[in-house]
Design a protein around this motif. Sequence first.
Motif, mmCIF file in Angstrom:
data_model
loop_
_atom_site.group_PDB
_atom_site.id
_atom_site.type_symbol
_atom_site.label_atom_id
_atom_site.label_comp_id
_atom_site.label_asym_id
_atom_site.label_seq_id
_atom_site.Cartn_x
_atom_site.Cartn_y
_atom_site.Cartn_z
ATOM 1 N N GLN A 39 -0.117 0.390 2.857
ATOM 2 C CA GLN A 39 0.622 -0.861 2.911
ATOM 3 C C GLN A 39 -0.016 -1.802 3.937
ATOM 4 O OE1 GLN A 39 3.189 -1.795 1.034
ATOM 5 N NE2 GLN A 39 3.382 0.135 -0.080
ATOM 6 N N ILE A 40 -0.395 -3.001 3.476
ATOM 7 C CA ILE A 40 -1.075 -3.975 4.325
ATOM 8 C C ILE A 40 -0.400 -5.332 4.150
ATOM 9 C CG2 ILE A 40 -3.294 -5.047 4.911
ATOM 10 C CD1 ILE A 40 -4.638 -2.731 3.321
ATOM 11 N N TYR A 47 -6.996 -12.082 4.457
ATOM 12 C CA TYR A 47 -6.665 -11.550 3.136
ATOM 13 C C TYR A 47 -7.874 -11.435 2.195
ATOM 14 C CZ TYR A 47 -4.935 -11.412 -1.672
ATOM 15 O OH TYR A 47 -4.745 -11.096 -2.991
ATOM 16 N N PRO A 48 -8.736 -12.466 2.052
ATOM 17 C CA PRO A 48 -9.852 -12.320 1.099
ATOM 18 C C PRO A 48 -10.768 -11.139 1.407
ATOM 19 C CG PRO A 48 -9.601 -14.620 1.741
ATOM 20 C CD PRO A 48 -8.725 -13.811 2.658
ATOM 21 N N VAL A 69 -1.785 -5.375 -0.649
ATOM 22 C CA VAL A 69 -2.182 -6.336 0.380
ATOM 23 C C VAL A 69 -1.305 -7.576 0.264
ATOM 24 C CG1 VAL A 69 -4.087 -7.589 1.452
ATOM 25 C CG2 VAL A 69 -4.559 -5.492 0.152
ATOM 26 N N GLY A 70 -0.466 -7.810 1.262
ATOM 27 C CA GLY A 70 0.397 -8.988 1.293
ATOM 28 C C GLY A 70 -0.214 -10.108 2.113
ATOM 29 N N VAL A 71 0.406 -11.291 2.035
ATOM 30 C CA VAL A 71 -0.120 -12.466 2.753
ATOM 31 C C VAL A 71 1.028 -13.252 3.394
ATOM 32 C CG1 VAL A 71 -2.319 -12.849 1.593
ATOM 33 C CG2 VAL A 71 -0.237 -13.621 0.496
ATOM 34 N N SER A 89 -2.196 -4.354 9.634
ATOM 35 C CA SER A 89 -1.821 -5.763 9.695
ATOM 36 C C SER A 89 -3.079 -6.618 9.828
ATOM 37 C CB SER A 89 -0.888 -6.022 10.884
ATOM 38 O OG SER A 89 -0.153 -7.208 10.715
ATOM 39 N N ASP A 90 -3.300 -7.512 8.854
ATOM 40 C CA ASP A 90 -4.402 -8.467 8.947
ATOM 41 C C ASP A 90 -4.027 -9.543 9.959
ATOM 42 O OD1 ASP A 90 -5.790 -7.140 6.939
ATOM 43 O OD2 ASP A 90 -5.101 -8.482 5.344
#
Length: 311
Positions: A39-40, A47-48, A69-71, A89-90
């Motif tokens: 889960q991210i 994100y990209p 991958v969420g944003v 977490s990005d």
Amino acid sequence: MKIVRMAAQLSLLGVLAACGGDKAGDAAGKTDAGKGAVQIDGSSTVYPVTEAVAEQFRSDSGKDVRVTVGVSGTGGGFKRFCAGETDISDASRPIDEKETALCKQNGVEAIEMPIGYDGIAVVVNPASKLECVTTAELKKIWEPDSKVKKWSDVRAGLPAQDIKLYAPSTAHGTFDYFTEVINGKTKASRADYNAADDYNVLVQGVSGDQNGLAYFGYAYYAQNKDKLKLLGVNSGTGCLKPEPKTIGDGTYKPLSRPIFIYVKKASLAKPEVGSFVRYYMNNAKSLVPQVGYVPLADDKYQANLALAAGK
């Protein structure tokens, strides 16, 4: 919460071959990721990169591992991460004190891993005659008490037409970074602009508005060069545009910055998460530039691998 920072680990270069649990297959080939989910969530800027890694990882590891991958933006991502809801977490900025306290409160220990460099792109509609803007002019446009309504308010000689502003919402690390380096204080910004969580909405806004101006991560410009005009930025040493060289060497200042992923230490014990993180660091150098950012030196990725192995 203890945040393990890469800078303290740079002496650990070359340990990859000895990292417990690492497999040769975690590089560009097939991976032994087991089953489960990763889960991210977080930064639209990062994100990209993460999505590119996830797509290749899915292909190489088969369908047994589900990578989501969420944003929700850097701030939104840290909120979920520190609540224990995500594994990774990005982030387009470092974690702040309040987020650190929240993670500590919830027993979440984070490992910080820089994954590349970004330059914040300042863009206008292709019809614009503007070529370069100074940091002082950007401040004049974006400061909280800005009186700028028309382009002619920015600089004499520009058209007396209403300026239309587009930018990330307050949940985004790009908003935090831009406001800090341009306006002098994080989150200090005029509020009468078109805010969006999805940077593609910002691209559409400026590309469809002759008087539009926006800022966001360079990758979103790189993917939409035919729809946007990239401005140079002059911070006092001449007008420079973001590109791999100026972003990587820091001459595109003050709008160059590192970008990160934060990994929950407890999640690394899961085979699917550990494998994904190793895969990320083994493939980032080739995937980061494909989406428009600048990769780190090899030794930085090796240091991240050491951190992932608990070294």
